[in-house]
Design an enzyme around this catalytic site. Structure first.
Site, mmCIF file in Angstrom:
data_model
loop_
_atom_site.group_PDB
_atom_site.id
_atom_site.type_symbol
_atom_site.label_atom_id
_atom_site.label_comp_id
_atom_site.label_asym_id
_atom_site.label_seq_id
_atom_site.Cartn_x
_atom_site.Cartn_y
_atom_site.Cartn_z
ATOM 1 N N HIS A 337 0.803 -1.229 0.000
ATOM 2 C CA HIS A 337 0.000 0.000 0.000
ATOM 3 C C HIS A 337 0.835 1.279 0.000
ATOM 4 O O HIS A 337 0.289 2.349 0.273
ATOM 5 C CB HIS A 337 -0.939 0.016 1.208
ATOM 6 N N LYS A 525 -9.537 12.815 4.482
ATOM 7 C CA LYS A 525 -8.616 11.689 4.446
ATOM 8 C C LYS A 525 -7.658 11.825 5.635
ATOM 9 O O LYS A 525 -7.661 12.842 6.329
ATOM 10 C CB LYS A 525 -7.843 11.625 3.135
ATOM 11 N N ARG A 526 -6.864 10.819 5.851
ATOM 12 C CA ARG A 526 -5.859 10.860 6.911
ATOM 13 C C ARG A 526 -4.964 12.080 6.736
ATOM 14 O O ARG A 526 -4.589 12.427 5.626
ATOM 15 C CB ARG A 526 -5.044 9.562 6.857
ATOM 16 N N LYS A 531 -0.340 14.004 1.601
ATOM 17 C CA LYS A 531 -1.703 14.208 1.097
ATOM 18 C C LYS A 531 -2.003 15.693 0.897
ATOM 19 O O LYS A 531 -2.991 16.053 0.283
ATOM 20 C CB LYS A 531 -2.709 13.549 2.041
ATOM 21 N N THR A 633 -9.216 5.721 -2.182
ATOM 22 C CA THR A 633 -10.570 5.210 -2.429
ATOM 23 C C THR A 633 -11.609 6.304 -2.211
ATOM 24 O O THR A 633 -12.710 6.232 -2.750
ATOM 25 C CB THR A 633 -10.891 4.011 -1.514
ATOM 26 N N LYS A 637 -15.322 7.254 -4.180
ATOM 27 C CA LYS A 637 -16.614 7.517 -3.534
ATOM 28 C C LYS A 637 -17.178 8.865 -3.968
ATOM 29 O O LYS A 637 -18.377 9.005 -4.233
ATOM 30 C CB LYS A 637 -16.453 7.473 -2.013
#
Length: 794
Positions: A337, A525-526, A531, A633, A637
């Site tokens: 991952h 998100k985290r 990110k 992911t 969505k």
């Protein structure tokens, strides 16, 4: 669907459970009483099918999905929808004078996961059940989950997430199937708690087995009687540490020991359980074990299962080492991952020697075997050292996973190519046949059918049936409706309703009033530097200054929404949260802005919040540094619910762009193939001094206009971007390098939003082309190409 179940049955079962649990009649129950009773009634209604499913799977080839986290979300609504009894449950609870929506709100989100890794695992279990595949999930029953996030003065504060303290009927204790896990310093019972995983349109009920540790010796009676109370319960407390939280802080040595102890606990218990069930069904001859069992390692957290299965085979079942290794390498498969080599899990070998000397011996034996195998191929010693599963006193869990598995997969086309070309290139050169890609997916049952019922109803109406719920490729048939203005108006009205509901929720929860007509620009998100939530908020602060300087700027009202948790020991991630909340404080209270920009940070982001936010989003922020996001992911969505992606050419964004075409996605920033050459000359200070507006927003971090409470957080953020440190170059995640292009493209997105019908068509085409991102497709690939399992319908 359970057409045999009536509303009267559900009502009567609820009455029995309210009386049994609360000692009062059902008409005097509280909302929580009704939720608990309805939950127990659902488990009761599916119990027979659940048992039949277990019996059916035990005699066929099975897959066992090992994951440190399963972010399943709330169970009740999903089960009611999957069983086809939602309307009957509505009728049943209405008989007691309450609304089903209010009852559903009594459920807590199970604290069993954190981010995309855990949500992916949950989506996979949903697809496996829906497709009647013999798959069982294995993990830990965390008492407090990761943590419950609170914002105190804009700072993240972690408190226990007491999600199961009042009971959770959807986890069922299986006392008779407990197993013992051995450590060098003490033994522990592993007690399984099973969660039913219902499928859509099937009677099959799969299982998520979660292990709870319990002390082999509750307390020392003699010490207690000697009034040495703390000493008497010290072992019990150490055992409880194993299941207390997900991902305990491992910045100290003790934290690292606890992490490894956790991993071994659930993996050892799971493998013992699998072996026990195999022997019941197939006898004690272990030579056929791999014919009936496959184990998927979801990231490296369960990698210790490789030496543990060797131990079980060799020590407990008398299998010769060579034969045992053939079995192990036929059983395990590994999902990677991350493309960041520094993020691949490594542990001090001394931890293994301390906790389980026998496991350390086996890892050492595997390592020697590996080195001898490569020496026989006359490979350079330097390469062998580079790839050895144990080297320089550290156990390299990813390398152990690759060597001990028959298959290795990435989770997006770009991610897999980077693994083969860079992160794991030498492994790929040695064993190319092991590597494949399995692009992630999300379940359309929860992430469209359940969380966006209005859009789902429109899709079903237009397609003539709800077959799309289990065949998401059918959504491509919606494409022609993008030209139908009446359908687009209905679509916009549905989106407007979702935005209004989210606005009401945000006002109730956060006290921030937002305009449902504004652009809803969402990043959830985290919280991690790669990110790039920091890039997002820097743009927002720049837009604020631009509007202050020129109020005539022609952009629509904008609501920027964040949701994210930072790991407890991640100082810089916590600084970004504080920076976001400080920016929100300044912008949201400035009368000159007059609501043209609002910034909201959703506290304690979880699955339930996501179920409100994905349907309401106009723009999906997927802005990770190119080449660092394995897949994502959340992007899928958002797409499935009709949001347009604003993102880098990274992870699954690449495949989303292929699906929707360049006209219906907004891509910015440096590409992966250019990143290395760009970094060779990259100077973030030049960008700071020369990109218009950038110095102005960054100086907020150091000029005293924003308050970090004297923590030094903001100065550290500034230094991380501009000067770097001895251990890390400046702006390693290319925030300033991508800022100018990000600003141009994001301004364009906001401008395009103002053409309502044109925007609606872009969003609609995202929905219509989201079929390839169903987790059903992903699981079909795993089942056919790696797991080699077939449906077993009861």
């Amino acid at each position: 669907m359970r057409t045999d179940i009536t509303a009267e049955q559900i009502k009567n079962k609820m009455a029995e459970f309210v009386r049994a649990d609360s000692g009062k009649s059902a008409d005097r129950g509280t909302l929580w009483d009704y939720w608990s009773a309805l939950s127990r009634a659902v488990v009761d209604l599916l119990a027979d099918d659940w048992e039949k499913t277990r019996d059916t799977y035990d005699v066929v080839r099975q897959e066992h999905y090992f994951s440190a986290e399963f972010l399943v979300g709330r169970s009740m609504l999903n089960n009611l929808v999957n069983l086809g009894i939602y309307e009957k449950a509505q009728e049943a609870v209405a008989a007691y004078g309450v609304n089903l929506t209010d009852v559903l709100e009594q459920e807590s989100d199970p604290g069993l996961g954190n981010g995309g890794l855990g949500r992916l695992a949950a989506c996979f279990l949903d697809s496996c059940a829906t497709m009647n595949l013999p798959v069982t999930g294995y993990g830990i029953l965390y008492r407090y989950g990761l943590f419950r996030q609170q914002l105190a003065g804009g700072f993240q504060k972690e408190v226990p997430d007491s999600w199961m303290e009042s009971g959770y009927p959807f986890v069922v204790r299986r006392e008779d199937e407990r197993v013992k896990v051995h450590y060098n310093d003490f033994d522990v019972w592993a007690v399984p708690y099973d969660m039913p995983i219902t499928g859509y349109g099937t009677r099959n009920v799969n299982r998520l087995r979660l292990w709870k540790p319990e002390p082999a010796q509750e307390f020392d009676f003699n010490l207690f009687n000697s009034q040495r109370f703390d000493d008497a319960v010290i072992e019990r407390n150490r055992v409880n540490d194993i299941w207390r939280v997900l991902y305990p802080n491992d910045t100290s040595y003790d934290g690292k020991v606890l992490r490894v102890r956790q991993q071994y606990f659930f993996v050892s218990a799971s493998l013992q359980d699998i072996v026990r069930r195999y022997k019941i069904a197939h006898g004690t001859d272990m030579s056929h074990f791999a014919e009936f069992n496959s184990v998927q390692i979801n990231d490296t957290h369960p990698a210790i299962g490789i030496p543990e299965l060797m131990r079980i085979l060799v020590d407990e079942n008398g299998v010769e080492w060579t034969d045992a290794w053939k079995i192990v390498t036929s059983v395990f498969a590994y999902t990677n991952h991350t493309v960041m080599a520094e993020a691949l899990e490594k542990w001090d070998a001394g931890i293994f020697q301390y906790l389980f000397p026998r496991i350390f011996q086996i890892i050492d034996g595997i390592n020697i075997q590996f080195r001898n195998e490569l020496l026989a191929q006359k490979l350079p010693l330097s390469l062998i050292d580079e790839l050895s599963p144990m080297m320089d006193g550290r156990v390299r869990m990813a390398y152990l996973s690759i060597y001990g598995s028959r298959a290795v997969n990435g989770v997006a086309e770009l991610h897999t190519e980077i693994l083969k070309r860079d992160t794991l290139k030498e492994w790929y050169r040695l064993w190319p046949e092991k590597f494949s890609n399995k692009t992630n997916g999300v379940t359309p049952r929860r992430w469209l059918r359940s969380c966006n019922p209005e859009l789902s109803a429109l899709i079903t109406e237009l397609l003539g049936s709800d077959a799309w719920v289990t065949d998401l490729d059918r959504l491509s048939e919606l494409t022609p409706y993008a030209k139908d203005d009446r359908v687009m108006e209905r679509f916009l009205a549905i989106k407007r309703g979702s935005k209004q509901r989210l606005a009401e929720y945000i006002f109730a929860k956060e006290g921030v009033e937002i305009d449902a007509e504004s652009v809803f620009d969402i990043q959830i998100k985290r919280l991690h530097e790669y990110k790039r939530q920091l890039l997002n908020i820097l743009y927002v602060l720049d837009l604020y200054h631009r509007i202050k300087a020129d109020p005539t700027i022609s952009l629509p009202p904008v609501t920027v929404i964040f949701g994210a948790k930072a790991a407890p020991g991640y100082f810089r991630a916590k600084a970004i949260i504080k920076f976001i909340t400080e920016t929100a404080r300044i912008i949201n209270t400035d009368p000159d802005i007059d609501g043209r920009i609002k910034v909201v940070f959703i506290e304690n982001y979880n699955v339930s919040n996501g179920e409100r936010m994905f349907p309401a989003a106009d723009i999906s922020e997927q802005i990770s540094t190119a080449g660092l996001e394995a897949s994502g992911t959340g992007n899928m969505k958002f797409m499935m619910n009709g949001a347009v992606t604003l993102g880098t050419c990274d992870g699954a964004n690449v495949e989303i762009a292929e699906a929707v075409s360049d006209d219906n996605i907004y891509i910015f920033g440096c590409r992966v193939e250019n990143m290395e050459s760009t970094r060779a000359y990259y100077n973030p200070r030049w960008h700071y001094e020369n990109i218009p507006g950038l110095k102005r927003v960054l100086d907020h971090l150091i000029d005293g206009s924003m308050d970090d409470g004297g923590t030094g957080m903001f100065r550290d953020l500034y230094n991380g971007l501009i000067t770097g440190s001895n251990w890390q170059p400046a702006d390693v995640f290319f925030v300033l390098g991508d800022f100018d292009d990000y600003r141009k493209v994001r301004d364009l997105v906001y401008h395009d939003y103002t053409d309502r019908l044109s925007w609606a068509r872009k969003c609609w085409l995202n929905v219509a082309n989201s079929g390839r991102f169903s987790s059903d497709r992903t699981i079909s690939d795993y089942a056919n190409e790696i797991w080699k399992i077939t449906p077993s319908k009861i």
